[in-house]
Design a protein around this motif. Structure first.
Motif, PDB file in Angstrom:
ATOM      1  N   PHE A  33     -16.661  -3.378  -0.584  1.00  0.00           N
ATOM      2  CA  PHE A  33     -16.951  -2.810  -1.751  1.00  0.00           C
ATOM      3  C   PHE A  33     -18.507  -2.384  -1.917  1.00  0.00           C
ATOM      4  N   VAL A  34     -19.222  -3.103  -1.366  1.00  0.00           N
ATOM      5  CA  VAL A  34     -20.736  -2.994  -1.361  1.00  0.00           C
ATOM      6  C   VAL A  34     -21.058  -1.234  -0.590  1.00  0.00           C
ATOM      7  N   ILE A  35     -20.170  -1.480   0.523  1.00  0.00           N
ATOM      8  CA  ILE A  35     -20.436  -0.256   1.446  1.00  0.00           C
ATOM      9  C   ILE A  35     -19.745   0.972   0.800  1.00  0.00           C
ATOM     10  N   ILE A  41     -14.593  -1.104  -9.630  1.00  0.00           N
ATOM     11  CA  ILE A  41     -14.395  -2.517 -10.041  1.00  0.00           C
ATOM     12  C   ILE A  41     -12.792  -2.987 -10.192  1.00  0.00           C
ATOM     13  N   PRO A  42     -12.224  -2.402 -11.102  1.00  0.00           N
ATOM     14  CA  PRO A  42     -10.492  -2.545 -11.098  1.00  0.00           C
ATOM     15  C   PRO A  42     -10.019  -1.850  -9.988  1.00  0.00           C
ATOM     16  N   ALA A  43     -10.127  -0.812  -9.341  1.00  0.00           N
ATOM     17  CA  ALA A  43      -9.734  -0.377  -8.173  1.00  0.00           C
ATOM     18  C   ALA A  43      -9.778  -1.285  -6.814  1.00  0.00           C
ATOM     19  N   THR A  44     -11.048  -1.914  -6.803  1.00  0.00           N
ATOM     20  CA  THR A  44     -11.069  -2.644  -5.694  1.00  0.00           C
ATOM     21  C   THR A  44     -10.267  -4.006  -6.009  1.00  0.00           C
ATOM     22  N   ALA A  45     -10.420  -4.422  -7.265  1.00  0.00           N
ATOM     23  CA  ALA A  45      -9.854  -5.814  -7.465  1.00  0.00           C
ATOM     24  C   ALA A  45      -8.260  -6.020  -7.080  1.00  0.00           C
ATOM     25  N   ILE A  46      -7.743  -4.852  -7.538  1.00  0.00           N
ATOM     26  CA  ILE A  46      -6.208  -4.697  -7.408  1.00  0.00           C
ATOM     27  C   ILE A  46      -5.683  -4.262  -5.857  1.00  0.00           C
ATOM     28  N   SER A  47      -6.548  -3.425  -5.190  1.00  0.00           N
ATOM     29  CA  SER A  47      -6.360  -3.033  -4.229  1.00  0.00           C
ATOM     30  C   SER A  47      -6.521  -4.212  -3.029  1.00  0.00           C
ATOM     31  N   MET A  48      -7.495  -5.040  -3.532  1.00  0.00           N
ATOM     32  CA  MET A  48      -7.791  -6.359  -2.654  1.00  0.00           C
ATOM     33  C   MET A  48      -6.563  -7.235  -2.468  1.00  0.00           C
ATOM     34  N   ILE A  49      -5.897  -7.424  -3.570  1.00  0.00           N
ATOM     35  CA  ILE A  49      -4.663  -8.312  -3.442  1.00  0.00           C
ATOM     36  C   ILE A  49      -3.644  -7.565  -2.814  1.00  0.00           C
ATOM     37  N   VAL A  50      -3.396  -6.351  -2.991  1.00  0.00           N
ATOM     38  CA  VAL A  50      -2.386  -5.564  -2.254  1.00  0.00           C
ATOM     39  C   VAL A  50      -2.784  -5.739  -0.671  1.00  0.00           C
TER      40      VAL A  50
END
Length: 129
Positions: free
Chosen positions: A19-21, A109-118
């Protein structure tokens, strides 16, 4: 319990680092280089994926065998699905919400949160069984 904390901690480190990168590259590409936010995210997310591959493989799932082509293909499949989810949510966010278009990093933020779960579910049950 400690093993579980290390496992999920490493996954969060991988995702957080990605996410930071992703965020830094997106900020540089959009705000400094004045590039399109859609194309900028496509490049930035790939860089985050490469980082997370190394962390997840070594620390989250503690894979000790040498990487194989088959494993790499499975990983790519998982990341393609996760990236499509990420990019879809990011694109929809900046398309339908002016604040996300003005500040595209917030759409991560929402894109990363959901894609992390996937991505976790894909790695856990497909890539690194």
């Amino acid at each position: 319990m400690t093993k579980l904390i290390k496992h999920y901690g490493a996954f969060v480190l991988a995702g957080g680092g990605a996410f930071v990168i992703n965020s830094i590259l997106l900020l540089l590409l959009v705000n400094i280089m004045r590039l399109d936010p859609y194309l900028s995210q496509a490049f930035a997310v790939v860089c985050g994926i490469v980082y997370s591959w190394f962390i997840n493989r070594k620390y989250t799932f503690a894979v000790t065998e040498k990487p194989s082509f088959q494993e790499f293909i499975k990983y790519c499949g998982t990341m393609i699905v996760s990236t499509l989810v990420n990019y879809s949510i990011y694109s929809l966010s900046i398309t339908f919400f002016a604040v996300f278009y003005m500040y595209p990093v917030l759409a991560l933020i929402p894109a990363t949160a959901i894609s992390m779960i996937v991505s976790y579910l894909g790695m856990r049950f497909h890539t690194f069984r």
